[in-house]
Design a protein around this motif. Structure first.
Motif, PDB file in Angstrom:
ATOM      1  N   TYR A 294      -3.223  13.280  -3.233  1.00 57.80           N
ATOM      2  CA  TYR A 294      -4.165  12.225  -2.877  1.00 57.80           C
ATOM      3  C   TYR A 294      -4.005  11.784  -1.442  1.00 57.80           C
ATOM      4  CZ  TYR A 294      -5.160  11.649  -7.837  1.00 57.80           C
ATOM      5  OH  TYR A 294      -5.537  11.864  -9.124  1.00 57.80           O
ATOM      6  N   ARG A 295      -5.036  11.166  -0.945  1.00 54.79           N
ATOM      7  CA  ARG A 295      -4.971  10.473   0.330  1.00 54.79           C
ATOM      8  C   ARG A 295      -5.301   9.015   0.105  1.00 54.79           C
ATOM      9  NH1 ARG A 295      -9.882  10.993   4.066  1.00 54.79           N
ATOM     10  NH2 ARG A 295     -10.442   9.173   2.845  1.00 54.79           N
ATOM     11  N   VAL A 296      -4.429   8.140   0.555  1.00 54.89           N
ATOM     12  CA  VAL A 296      -4.665   6.699   0.524  1.00 54.89           C
ATOM     13  C   VAL A 296      -4.706   6.233   1.975  1.00 54.89           C
ATOM     14  CG1 VAL A 296      -3.814   4.445  -0.213  1.00 54.89           C
ATOM     15  CG2 VAL A 296      -3.513   6.442  -1.704  1.00 54.89           C
ATOM     16  N   ARG A 297      -5.804   5.602   2.347  1.00 52.03           N
ATOM     17  CA  ARG A 297      -5.994   5.187   3.737  1.00 52.03           C
ATOM     18  C   ARG A 297      -6.497   3.750   3.761  1.00 52.03           C
ATOM     19  NH1 ARG A 297      -9.757   9.051   7.047  1.00 52.03           N
ATOM     20  NH2 ARG A 297      -7.859  10.334   7.004  1.00 52.03           N
ATOM     21  N   ALA A 298      -5.879   2.927   4.607  1.00 58.41           N
ATOM     22  CA  ALA A 298      -6.265   1.519   4.700  1.00 58.41           C
ATOM     23  C   ALA A 298      -6.352   1.084   6.163  1.00 58.41           C
ATOM     24  CB  ALA A 298      -5.272   0.626   3.958  1.00 58.41           C
ATOM     25  N   ARG A 299      -7.253   0.152   6.413  1.00 59.40           N
ATOM     26  CA  ARG A 299      -7.398  -0.468   7.740  1.00 59.40           C
ATOM     27  C   ARG A 299      -7.359  -1.978   7.557  1.00 59.40           C
ATOM     28  NH1 ARG A 299     -11.330  -3.067  10.259  1.00 59.40           N
ATOM     29  NH2 ARG A 299     -12.667  -2.682   8.450  1.00 59.40           N
ATOM     30  N   LEU A 300      -6.463  -2.630   8.303  1.00 60.86           N
ATOM     31  CA  LEU A 300      -6.295  -4.077   8.220  1.00 60.86           C
ATOM     32  C   LEU A 300      -6.532  -4.680   9.610  1.00 60.86           C
ATOM     33  CD1 LEU A 300      -3.099  -3.930   6.066  1.00 60.86           C
ATOM     34  CD2 LEU A 300      -5.174  -5.110   5.349  1.00 60.86           C
ATOM     35  N   PRO A 301      -7.617  -5.426   9.803  1.00 62.66           N
ATOM     36  CA  PRO A 301      -7.885  -6.019  11.124  1.00 62.66           C
ATOM     37  C   PRO A 301      -6.783  -6.984  11.539  1.00 62.66           C
ATOM     38  CG  PRO A 301      -9.831  -6.112   9.704  1.00 62.66           C
ATOM     39  CD  PRO A 301      -8.683  -5.720   8.838  1.00 62.66           C
ATOM     40  N   LEU A 302      -6.490  -6.990  12.831  1.00 63.60           N
ATOM     41  CA  LEU A 302      -5.446  -7.868  13.360  1.00 63.60           C
ATOM     42  C   LEU A 302      -6.005  -8.951  14.289  1.00 63.60           C
ATOM     43  CD1 LEU A 302      -2.675  -5.255  14.209  1.00 63.60           C
ATOM     44  CD2 LEU A 302      -2.872  -6.693  12.180  1.00 63.60           C
ATOM     45  N   ASP A 303      -7.303  -8.949  14.480  1.00 63.23           N
ATOM     46  CA  ASP A 303      -7.878  -9.890  15.436  1.00 63.23           C
ATOM     47  C   ASP A 303      -8.753 -10.944  14.761  1.00 63.23           C
ATOM     48  OD1 ASP A 303      -9.852  -8.183  14.648  1.00 63.23           O
ATOM     49  OD2 ASP A 303     -10.439  -7.541  16.667  1.00 63.23           O
ATOM     50  N   ARG A 304      -8.585 -11.092  13.432  1.00 65.70           N
ATOM     51  CA  ARG A 304      -9.336 -12.133  12.743  1.00 65.70           C
ATOM     52  C   ARG A 304      -8.642 -13.479  12.927  1.00 65.70           C
ATOM     53  NH1 ARG A 304     -10.846 -11.146   6.776  1.00 65.70           N
ATOM     54  NH2 ARG A 304     -12.528 -12.534   7.324  1.00 65.70           N
TER      55      ARG A 304
ATOM     56  N   ILE B 292       0.844  -1.196   0.000  1.00 68.22           N
ATOM     57  CA  ILE B 292       0.000   0.000   0.000  1.00 68.22           C
ATOM     58  C   ILE B 292       0.878   1.244   0.000  1.00 68.22           C
ATOM     59  CG2 ILE B 292      -1.608   1.365   1.388  1.00 68.22           C
ATOM     60  CD1 ILE B 292      -2.826  -1.355   2.290  1.00 68.22           C
ATOM     61  N   VAL B 293       1.861   1.265   0.896  1.00 72.01           N
ATOM     62  CA  VAL B 293       2.769   2.407   0.952  1.00 72.01           C
ATOM     63  C   VAL B 293       3.542   2.532  -0.353  1.00 72.01           C
ATOM     64  CG1 VAL B 293       4.746   3.406   2.144  1.00 72.01           C
ATOM     65  CG2 VAL B 293       2.960   2.248   3.463  1.00 72.01           C
ATOM     66  N   GLN B 294       4.034   1.421  -0.869  1.00 70.34           N
ATOM     67  CA  GLN B 294       4.811   1.440  -2.104  1.00 70.34           C
ATOM     68  C   GLN B 294       3.990   1.995  -3.270  1.00 70.34           C
ATOM     69  OE1 GLN B 294       5.786  -2.420  -3.849  1.00 70.34           O
ATOM     70  NE2 GLN B 294       7.875  -1.706  -4.205  1.00 70.34           N
ATOM     71  N   GLU B 295       2.766   1.530  -3.417  1.00 73.60           N
ATOM     72  CA  GLU B 295       1.918   1.994  -4.526  1.00 73.60           C
ATOM     73  C   GLU B 295       1.561   3.472  -4.367  1.00 73.60           C
ATOM     74  OE1 GLU B 295      -0.339   1.791  -8.070  1.00 73.60           O
ATOM     75  OE2 GLU B 295       1.154   0.429  -7.207  1.00 73.60           O
ATOM     76  N   ALA B 296       1.247   3.876  -3.142  1.00 73.93           N
ATOM     77  CA  ALA B 296       0.884   5.276  -2.908  1.00 73.93           C
ATOM     78  C   ALA B 296       2.064   6.200  -3.174  1.00 73.93           C
ATOM     79  CB  ALA B 296       0.376   5.444  -1.478  1.00 73.93           C
ATOM     80  N   LEU B 297       3.268   5.798  -2.768  1.00 70.08           N
ATOM     81  CA  LEU B 297       4.446   6.616  -3.030  1.00 70.08           C
ATOM     82  C   LEU B 297       4.775   6.657  -4.516  1.00 70.08           C
ATOM     83  CD1 LEU B 297       6.825   5.675  -0.058  1.00 70.08           C
ATOM     84  CD2 LEU B 297       5.348   7.682  -0.313  1.00 70.08           C
ATOM     85  N   THR B 298       4.554   5.535  -5.201  1.00 68.19           N
ATOM     86  CA  THR B 298       4.760   5.513  -6.651  1.00 68.19           C
ATOM     87  C   THR B 298       3.835   6.505  -7.332  1.00 68.19           C
ATOM     88  OG1 THR B 298       5.435   3.187  -6.613  1.00 68.19           O
ATOM     89  CG2 THR B 298       4.702   4.079  -8.719  1.00 68.19           C
ATOM     90  N   ASN B 299       2.567   6.518  -6.917  1.00 66.08           N
ATOM     91  CA  ASN B 299       1.606   7.467  -7.484  1.00 66.08           C
ATOM     92  C   ASN B 299       2.004   8.905  -7.171  1.00 66.08           C
ATOM     93  OD1 ASN B 299       0.101   5.364  -8.494  1.00 66.08           O
ATOM     94  ND2 ASN B 299      -1.350   5.339  -6.809  1.00 66.08           N
ATOM     95  N   ALA B 300       2.470   9.125  -5.929  1.00 64.88           N
ATOM     96  CA  ALA B 300       2.878  10.478  -5.542  1.00 64.88           C
ATOM     97  C   ALA B 300       4.064  10.945  -6.373  1.00 64.88           C
ATOM     98  CB  ALA B 300       3.223  10.502  -4.054  1.00 64.88           C
TER      99      ALA B 300
END
Length: 201
Positions: free
Chosen positions: A190-200, A100-108
């Protein structure tokens, strides 16, 4: 079967593992055919995979500094903020957050306006949150302009021609029960925001 027929269960799981490995091998082969060598040479696929494996460490947030350094060297100033107590992550979530970070920085880097890009990684109790803000200083301090569709009705970085990256990441995040949002910011960027659950489970 594990409790009553352990040998049969082990054989079944071994068959599933082998089938998975075969499928991944075929997929890598297909991707290798779709992405030839940069110099145009038709190097054997096995050699390409071996070289990539040797040179490329497993993507992980523990390697975030090296990733940021590469973009800084390319001319994109990046500020990283870590929040919460870092802890070991499931491999799939760790790789996804890195991508996610890699793709967002590439776009930036492709579509930015020269402003500083801000990466925030927050280790919350039940989720990992990743946010990348790109653009000028007004982007980091300003409000949200919301998605702006292009002529085809698409919104966000995809509308700017950045390819399938964010779409694929959104699908990968959904596999883990999370969500990803990418949209334009007031003043550009742009803003790229993600949430990844850790308790599944």
């Amino acid at each position: 079967m594990l409790a009553t027929l352990p040998e049969e269960a082990a054989a079944a799981m071994g068959a599933v593992e082998q089938a998975g490995r075969n499928t991944m091998t075929e997929l890598r082969h297909l991707l290798g055919l779709l992405a030839p060598a940069q110099d145009g040479a038709d190097a054997p696929y096995e050699a390409q995979v071996a070289e990539a494996t040797r040179l490329s460490p497993q993507p992980s947030l523990t390697r975030l500094s090296a990733l940021v350094d590469r973009f800084a060297f390319a001319g994109l100033p990046v500020e990283v903020r870590m929040s919460g107590e870092p802890r070991p992550l499931p491999a799939g979530i760790d790789v996804t957050a890195y991508r996610i970070v890699q793709e967002a920085l590439t776009n930036a880097l492709k579509h930015g306006e020269g402003g500083r890009t801000q990466v925030t990684v927050r280790y919350a109790e039940h989720a990992l949150r990743v946010e990348v803000l790109s653009g000028g200083s007004s982007v980091l301090a300003g409000g949200d302009a919301g998605p702006r569709p292009d002529a085809a009705g698409r919104t966000g970085p995809k509308a700017e021609g950045t390819g399938r990256g964010l779409i694929g990441l959104r699908e990968r995040v959904a596999v883990y029960g999370g969500d990803l949002d990418a949209r334009r910011r007031l003043g550009g960027g742009y803003r790229v925001r993600a949430r990844l659950p850790l308790d599944r489970p």
